[in-house]
Scaffold this active site. Structure first.
Site, mmCIF file in Angstrom:
data_model
loop_
_atom_site.group_PDB
_atom_site.id
_atom_site.type_symbol
_atom_site.label_atom_id
_atom_site.label_comp_id
_atom_site.label_asym_id
_atom_site.label_seq_id
_atom_site.Cartn_x
_atom_site.Cartn_y
_atom_site.Cartn_z
ATOM 1 N N SER A 40 -5.930 5.133 -2.955
ATOM 2 C CA SER A 40 -6.330 4.156 -1.951
ATOM 3 C C SER A 40 -7.549 4.673 -1.192
ATOM 4 O O SER A 40 -7.573 5.827 -0.755
ATOM 5 C CB SER A 40 -5.182 3.912 -0.976
ATOM 6 O OG SER A 40 -5.586 3.022 0.034
ATOM 7 N N THR B 58 -12.534 -11.827 -7.910
ATOM 8 C CA THR B 58 -13.935 -11.439 -7.755
ATOM 9 C C THR B 58 -14.021 -10.060 -7.105
ATOM 10 O O THR B 58 -13.315 -9.779 -6.141
ATOM 11 C CB THR B 58 -14.672 -12.483 -6.888
ATOM 12 O OG1 THR B 58 -14.597 -13.738 -7.565
ATOM 13 C CG2 THR B 58 -16.125 -12.098 -6.668
ATOM 14 N N CYS C 2 11.991 4.807 17.094
ATOM 15 C CA CYS C 2 11.374 4.026 18.167
ATOM 16 C C CYS C 2 9.926 3.705 17.869
ATOM 17 O O CYS C 2 9.365 2.760 18.395
ATOM 18 C CB CYS C 2 11.461 4.787 19.468
ATOM 19 S SG CYS C 2 13.152 5.080 19.942
HETATM 20 C C1 PLP Z 1 1.887 7.754 -0.285
HETATM 21 C C2 PLP Z 1 1.323 6.398 0.023
HETATM 22 N N1 PLP Z 1 1.399 5.431 -0.901
HETATM 23 C C3 PLP Z 1 0.893 4.205 -0.691
HETATM 24 C C4 PLP Z 1 0.281 3.879 0.496
HETATM 25 C C5 PLP Z 1 -0.223 2.488 0.697
HETATM 26 O O1 PLP Z 1 -1.599 2.429 0.644
HETATM 27 P P1 PLP Z 1 -2.383 1.170 1.225
HETATM 28 O O2 PLP Z 1 -2.344 1.312 2.705
HETATM 29 O O3 PLP Z 1 -3.761 1.281 0.696
HETATM 30 O O4 PLP Z 1 -1.688 -0.052 0.731
HETATM 31 C C6 PLP Z 1 0.179 4.856 1.488
HETATM 32 C C7 PLP Z 1 -0.457 4.534 2.787
HETATM 33 O O5 PLP Z 1 0.138 4.629 3.849
HETATM 34 C C8 PLP Z 1 0.724 6.139 1.250
HETATM 35 O O6 PLP Z 1 0.673 7.093 2.182
#
Ligand code: PLP
Ligand code: FES
Lengths: 297, 397
Positions: free
Chosen positions: B197, B235, B322
């Site tokens: 990501s 796109t 919390c």
């Molecule tokens: C280990 C892990 N997987 C997946 C994600 C999800 O990524 P995105 O925020 O790009 O959907 C995160 C983000 O918090 C993550 O830390």
């Protein structure tokens, strides 16, 4: 990030009355504390009271809290609210009073204010020598075993805060927030509360009518009957249906048979038509004549 | 001064990344799929970005599919693995995955799939024997993270992959937290699918990529146009793709200097442990990302700590109930079996290449006082407190 009120943040960053109270061993002064919650649950409050037995009033109050921002602010608010009150006055304080003092709490944090109210109750019961165990026995059965929440506690939260959904109950008293197996049970308690509210209302109306000498109609002319059916459909039934994309219209009344036409979203699905028919029938029987039957055409 | 130590949540867009993407938000707005050179020139930069991402992973450009985020990558990977071997209806994952894996698995369970959630020990580590025991001929997919977002604990993915392959299962890894922080080389790997990501490596939010090993029979999740060779319709988000490419290039350079981050992290960790009593590093005994530390402060609650830190301009995060608005504390720390005394009071500090010594110094300067103030308010002070023991038991039963 939570949208806390100014007051919550003020009492969190600069809490008033934090700490415990040592017994000064003076005449006419008693010290007691009450506790709720646990470290496992994520919040706990120990409320200390200094009581003047001769006046049955609270001279001082302090708190020790393990919990989040709003738990700490709620505890501090509680001590401010109860100082100087008699114990009887204090027992009338609800979680809503605490939340109002704080200028409101986020919905998901309302349980912090409930914790305050409970600790207060625990402290006062303890002072008065009412066994906590004994008190809890009266609490009725546990509805939510995950959080150890009794039926009584849930009923109280529903009544005092006018709760109408299971989510709200979870926000206020945590019940239902764990495994979820108690959700249906909570829903039943809400329905129960709503029904009892309606029963009370209906009884009150009846009493007023009696007082005013209005007798409920015993027999109706056909015209009266049709007018009343039409009114009930328009006022009670259609608004709900229209909101869901459907509608109902009165086609004819033959004796006790009420012929209606169901339209739109509701009319399209056979099972919902069946449910709807009974719902309308129940309303009409209730409000017009018990002998009416509804038929969809 | 803002002290930003929440880089596992999201990172600052690198200025060079921003600069690279800007033209594609303004004058170079063409659609790369168009049949004119105004759009076509944009197509070329997408291929360049693909190469940059592939280089960071030791992959080939054709193995990279651009998508919208890590969550999409994870959803797509699970979908693809099940579609590749539809007769197999069992998934193996871990109890500490991101919700973008766990929620999908829970959903699939309702639809009749079997899911095994591997446990972790108190250090956050897996037991490979448990994995072996869970595998069957009907296992379609093994999906695990490379590194945990909350604790930074790193899983031995190649060993996991070898076991997955022995049973003919697809092996997917969620590398969202690992990419750019630890070296990854997919050219010699058992990994079939890998999620990354952009916003965790100094690209903007809303861009990600899925690596699909060459030869893997991939079935798309999002159907529609022929973009990404028909493997992901929609796109192209051109500016964000350019940004991800640039961020990947910078990350590769930065990998050589990641020790600096680890040193700062260690300084923070040692400083806190040395000055504040009753503190523990969650997952401290396991191999970890260089940028992450998760510290448990006993007897106090995480959200309260965060609000205190926030007042000093310090950004961190907590897995306390919390914080999330749910009633349950972090599923990761719970799975590690942490005692209640620390479970609700754990704070994650996550660094980046922008983290300065001054920022670490700032946290070390204010933390003891914050903890002292909250502990002074807390009714708990030691693990032996009768009240604590009693209530714990009451909750368990
Ligand atoms: C280990 C892990 N997987 C997946 C994600 C999800 O990524 P995105 O925020 O790009 O959907 C995160 C983000 O918090 C993550 O830390
Ligand atoms: S019993 Fe209420 S949530 Fe589990």
């Amino acid at each position: 990030m939570w949208d806390y009120s100014e007051k919550v943040l003020e009492l969190f960053y600069n809490p008033l009355n934090q700490g415990s109270i040592d017994d000064p061993n003076q005449p006419d002064v008693a010290v007691v504390f009450g506790e709720v919650g646990s470290i496992a649950c994520g919040d706990a409050l120990r409320l200390h009271l200094k009581v003047q037995p001769s006046t049955d009033s609270i001279l001082d109050a302090r708190f020790q809290t393990f919990g989040c921002t709003s738990a700490i602010a709620s505890s501090s608010a509680l001590t401010e609210i109860i100082k100087g009150r008699t114990l009887d006055q204090a027992l009338h304080i609800t979680n809503r009073d605490i939340a109002d003092f704080l200028g409101g709490l986020p919905e998901a944090k309302m349980h912090c204010s409930v914790m305050g109210q409970e600790a207060l109750e625990a402290a006062i019961y303890k002072y008065r020598g009412i066994e906590v165990e004994h008190h809890e026995e009266d609490d009725g059965t546990l509805v939510c075993t995950c959080y150890g929440i009794s039926e009584k506690k849930i009923r109280r939260a529903i009544a005092e805060n006018d709760l109408s959904t299971v989510e709200q109950v979870t926000n206020y008293v945590k019940a239902g927030g764990g495994c979820g197996s108690c959700l249906a049970g909570i829903e039943d308690l809400i329905l129960d509360a709503q029904q009892s509210v309606e029963t009370v209302r209906a009884a009150a109306e009846l009493a007023v009518e009696r007082e005013q000498g209005i007798q409920p109609p015993i027999s109706l002319t056909n015209l009266q009957k049709i007018t009343m059916i039409q009114t009930v459909l328009d006022k009670e039934v259609r608004p709900v249906l229209v909101a869901d994309g459907g509608d109902v219209s009165l086609h004819d009344v033959e004796g006790d048979r009420v012929l209606v036409k169901l339209q739109g979203a509701c009319g399209s699905c056979p099972s919902s038509t069946e449910t709807l028919k009974y719902a309308i029938e129940a309303k009409l029987q209730d409000l017009v004549l018990p002998s009416l039957v509804v038929e969809a055409i | 001064m803002l002290t930003y130590l929440d880089n596992n949540a999201t990172t600052r867009t690198d200025p060079a990344v921003l600069e690279a993407m800007l033209p594609y938000l303004s004058e170079l707005y063409g659609n790369p799929s168009s049949m004119h050179s105004f759009g076509g020139q944009v197509g070329a930069v997408i291929e360049e970005a693909r190469e940059q991402v592939a280089n960071l992973l030791g992959a080939e450009p054709t193995e990279i599919i651009f998508n919208s985020c890590g969550s999409e990558g994870n959803n797509t990977a699970i979908h693809a693995a099940l579609a590749a071997q539809p007769e197999k209806r069992h998934i193996v994952t871990t109890a500490v995955e991101h919700p973008a894996i766990l929620a999908v698995c829970k959903h699939l369970e309702k639809k009749g799939y079997g899911v095994t959630y591997l446990s972790v020990d108190e250090r956050g580590e897996l037991d490979l024997l448990e994995l072996e025991a869970a595998m069957t001929g009907g296992t379609a997919l093994v999906t695990t993270m490379v590194a945990n977002n909350e604790t930074g604990v790193i899983f031995p993915v190649e060993q996991i992959g070898a076991i997955a392959k022995a049973y003919g299962a697809t092996f997917h890894v969620d590398a969202v937290q690992a990419v750019g922080k630890v070296p990854i080389n997919l050219s010699q790997s058992s990994i079939d699918l890998l999620t990354l990501s952009g916003h965790k490596l100094h690209a903007p939010k809303g861009i990600g990529a899925l690596y699909v090993r060459k030869g893997y029979r991939f079935r798309p999740f999002l159907l529609g146009g022929h973009q990404e060779r028909g493997r992901r319709a929609g796109t192209h988000n051109v500016p964000a793709i350019v940004a991800l490419g640039k961020a990947a290039e910078l990350a590769q350079t930065h990998l050589a200097y990641v020790k600096r981050e680890a040193d700062l992290r260690d300084r923070l960790e040692h400083g806190i442990l040395a000055t504040i009593s009753d503190t523990v590093v969650n997952g401290g005994g396991a191999p970890r990302l260089p940028n992450t530390t998760n510290i448990g402060f006993k007897y106090i609650e995480g959200e309260a700590i965060l609000f205190m830190l926030n007042k000093h301009g310090i950004c961190a995060s907590s897995g306390s109930a919390c914080t999330s608005g749910s009633l349950d504390p972090s599923h990761v720390l719970t799975a590690m079996g942490l005692p209640y005394t620390t479970l609700h009071g754990s704070i994650r500090f996550s660094l980046s290449r922008y983290t300065t010594e001054a920022e670490i110094g700032q946290v070390l300067a204010v933390m003891p006082d914050i903890v002292e103030r909250l502990r002074a308010m807390s009714p708990f002070s030691n693990d032996q407190a009768g009240w604590l023991q009693e209530r714990d038991l009451a909750i368990v039963t």
